[in-house]
Design a protein around this motif. Sequence first.
Motif, PDB file in Angstrom:
ATOM      1  N   GLY A 235       0.912  -1.220   0.015  1.00 20.57           N
ATOM      2  CA  GLY A 235      -0.093   0.041  -0.172  1.00 20.57           C
ATOM      3  C   GLY A 235       0.937   1.136  -0.026  1.00 20.57           C
ATOM      4  N   LEU A 236       1.846   1.229   0.763  1.00 17.89           N
ATOM      5  CA  LEU A 236       2.744   2.626   0.890  1.00 17.89           C
ATOM      6  C   LEU A 236       3.663   2.592  -0.362  1.00 17.89           C
ATOM      7  CD1 LEU A 236       4.453   2.247   4.381  1.00 17.89           C
ATOM      8  CD2 LEU A 236       3.134   4.215   3.388  1.00 17.89           C
ATOM      9  N   GLU A 237       4.093   1.351  -1.045  1.00 13.66           N
ATOM     10  CA  GLU A 237       4.648   1.617  -2.198  1.00 13.66           C
ATOM     11  C   GLU A 237       3.894   2.093  -3.155  1.00 13.66           C
ATOM     12  OE1 GLU A 237       7.422  -1.309  -5.234  1.00 13.66           O
ATOM     13  OE2 GLU A 237       5.898  -2.181  -3.903  1.00 13.66           O
ATOM     14  N   ARG A 238       2.679   1.687  -3.328  1.00 15.64           N
ATOM     15  CA  ARG A 238       1.579   2.286  -4.433  1.00 15.64           C
ATOM     16  C   ARG A 238       1.328   3.868  -4.151  1.00 15.64           C
ATOM     17  NH1 ARG A 238       0.665   3.254  -8.938  1.00 15.64           N
ATOM     18  NH2 ARG A 238      -1.445   3.422  -9.627  1.00 15.64           N
ATOM     19  N   VAL A 239       1.119   4.335  -3.150  1.00 23.57           N
ATOM     20  CA  VAL A 239       0.996   5.588  -2.458  1.00 23.57           C
ATOM     21  C   VAL A 239       2.245   6.470  -3.035  1.00 23.57           C
ATOM     22  CG1 VAL A 239       0.990   7.243  -0.643  1.00 23.57           C
ATOM     23  CG2 VAL A 239      -0.559   5.289  -0.407  1.00 23.57           C
ATOM     24  N   VAL A 240       3.463   6.020  -2.944  1.00 25.80           N
ATOM     25  CA  VAL A 240       4.591   6.573  -3.449  1.00 25.80           C
ATOM     26  C   VAL A 240       4.502   6.710  -5.038  1.00 25.80           C
ATOM     27  CG1 VAL A 240       7.141   6.460  -3.577  1.00 25.80           C
ATOM     28  CG2 VAL A 240       6.108   6.127  -1.426  1.00 25.80           C
ATOM     29  N   GLU A 241       4.093   5.678  -5.452  1.00 28.95           N
ATOM     30  CA  GLU A 241       4.134   5.649  -6.925  1.00 28.95           C
ATOM     31  C   GLU A 241       3.164   6.697  -7.489  1.00 28.95           C
ATOM     32  OE1 GLU A 241       3.066   1.718  -8.130  1.00 28.95           O
ATOM     33  OE2 GLU A 241       5.154   0.952  -7.664  1.00 28.95           O
ATOM     34  N   ILE A 242       1.701   6.784  -7.059  1.00 31.70           N
ATOM     35  CA  ILE A 242       0.968   7.741  -7.276  1.00 31.70           C
ATOM     36  C   ILE A 242       1.224   9.083  -7.129  1.00 31.70           C
ATOM     37  CG2 ILE A 242      -1.285   8.441  -6.621  1.00 31.70           C
ATOM     38  CD1 ILE A 242      -2.276   5.525  -6.019  1.00 31.70           C
ATOM     39  N   VAL A 243       1.974   9.231  -5.822  1.00 30.52           N
ATOM     40  CA  VAL A 243       2.279  10.656  -5.617  1.00 30.52           C
ATOM     41  C   VAL A 243       3.378  11.164  -6.618  1.00 30.52           C
ATOM     42  CG1 VAL A 243       3.624  12.083  -3.877  1.00 30.52           C
ATOM     43  CG2 VAL A 243       1.492  10.807  -3.216  1.00 30.52           C
ATOM     44  N   THR A 244       4.419  10.230  -6.899  1.00 33.03           N
ATOM     45  CA  THR A 244       5.413  10.391  -7.735  1.00 33.03           C
ATOM     46  C   THR A 244       5.012  10.664  -9.366  1.00 33.03           C
ATOM     47  OG1 THR A 244       7.032   9.227  -6.462  1.00 33.03           O
ATOM     48  CG2 THR A 244       7.561   9.621  -8.650  1.00 33.03           C
ATOM     49  N   GLU A 245       3.991   9.953  -9.713  1.00 31.89           N
ATOM     50  CA  GLU A 245       3.636   9.835 -11.115  1.00 31.89           C
ATOM     51  C   GLU A 245       2.540  11.055 -11.118  1.00 31.89           C
ATOM     52  OE1 GLU A 245       1.136   6.677 -11.599  1.00 31.89           O
ATOM     53  OE2 GLU A 245       2.863   4.976 -11.459  1.00 31.89           O
ATOM     54  N   ALA A 246       2.090  11.987 -10.218  1.00 33.95           N
ATOM     55  CA  ALA A 246       1.395  13.034 -10.132  1.00 33.95           C
ATOM     56  C   ALA A 246       2.059  14.227 -10.324  1.00 33.95           C
ATOM     57  CB  ALA A 246       0.059  12.920  -8.977  1.00 33.95           C
ATOM     58  N   GLY A 247       3.492  14.041 -10.101  1.00 29.30           N
ATOM     59  CA  GLY A 247       4.359  15.125 -10.114  1.00 29.30           C
ATOM     60  C   GLY A 247       4.225  15.889  -8.750  1.00 29.30           C
ATOM     61  N   ALA A 248       3.899  15.360  -7.599  1.00 24.60           N
ATOM     62  CA  ALA A 248       3.474  16.138  -6.344  1.00 24.60           C
ATOM     63  C   ALA A 248       4.534  16.041  -5.399  1.00 24.60           C
ATOM     64  CB  ALA A 248       2.135  15.400  -5.786  1.00 24.60           C
ATOM     65  N   ALA A 249       5.720  16.790  -5.811  1.00 27.12           N
ATOM     66  CA  ALA A 249       6.749  16.699  -5.141  1.00 27.12           C
ATOM     67  C   ALA A 249       6.842  17.374  -3.649  1.00 27.12           C
ATOM     68  CB  ALA A 249       7.936  17.489  -5.891  1.00 27.12           C
ATOM     69  N   ASP A 250       5.705  18.297  -3.559  1.00 24.10           N
ATOM     70  CA  ASP A 250       5.497  19.013  -2.283  1.00 24.10           C
ATOM     71  C   ASP A 250       4.773  17.878  -1.457  1.00 24.10           C
ATOM     72  OD1 ASP A 250       6.468  21.272  -2.865  1.00 24.10           O
ATOM     73  OD2 ASP A 250       4.801  22.258  -3.645  1.00 24.10           O
ATOM     74  N   VAL A 251       3.790  17.063  -1.922  1.00 26.63           N
ATOM     75  CA  VAL A 251       3.313  16.065  -1.181  1.00 26.63           C
ATOM     76  C   VAL A 251       3.959  15.010  -0.713  1.00 26.63           C
ATOM     77  CG1 VAL A 251       1.538  14.190  -1.034  1.00 26.63           C
ATOM     78  CG2 VAL A 251       1.109  16.397  -2.357  1.00 26.63           C
ATOM     79  N   LEU A 252       5.059  14.529  -1.626  1.00 27.97           N
ATOM     80  CA  LEU A 252       5.944  13.531  -1.290  1.00 27.97           C
ATOM     81  C   LEU A 252       7.111  14.170  -0.261  1.00 27.97           C
ATOM     82  CD1 LEU A 252       7.055  10.876  -1.731  1.00 27.97           C
ATOM     83  CD2 LEU A 252       8.492  11.637  -3.568  1.00 27.97           C
TER      84      LEU A 252
END
Length: 189
Positions: free
Chosen positions: A47-64
């Motif tokens: 689940g965490l791996e998928r969250v990181v992938e989604i945030v990274t794919e969305a280009g949400a550097a601030d969120v990451l």
Amino acid sequence: MRGARDVREAGEQVERLVAELGGLADPVARAKAEELVRVLVGLYGAGLERVVEIVTEAGAADVLRGLTADGLVSGLLVLHDLHPLTTAERVRAALDEVRPYLGLHEGGVDLLGVGPDGVVRLRLAGTCNGCPSSRVTVTQAVERAVREAAPEVVRVEVDGVAEPTGPAGPLLQIGPRPPGPCPVPEAVP
């Protein structure tokens, strides 16, 4: 970063419980309990791996950045080998946080390296190098910051730390003051 300690403490508790389960007389119950722990850890890791992938794919550097700045989330990302920063990068950031404190005493700290065995090697610089208060400085500020930023670190070794002068150290030293300021332990940020 209280969350990193929470992850470490929870991990230690899980390990203790798994060890206790290993002592169960019923091998079927023991195997099922151990499998339950593996499945849950795997599920949360996926689940965490998928969250990181989604945030990274969305280009949400601030969120990451926000996720990795949170002690609990950062510790879980480290646990599952998903943290976007390496151990060395996180240690450097932690050292950047304590440098202003050391700078008050004209001292500094340099990262010499992070070994594959989880040992971080540091060197105290400036007036911290060899100062009798350096042990307190390292323990209270530097080592704590490193362990919070990188909970996977096994040990912190520091060059330039003065060795204690006996069981309690001298209560009073009379003589000329050494050149330059010597850090006196104070409240650590």
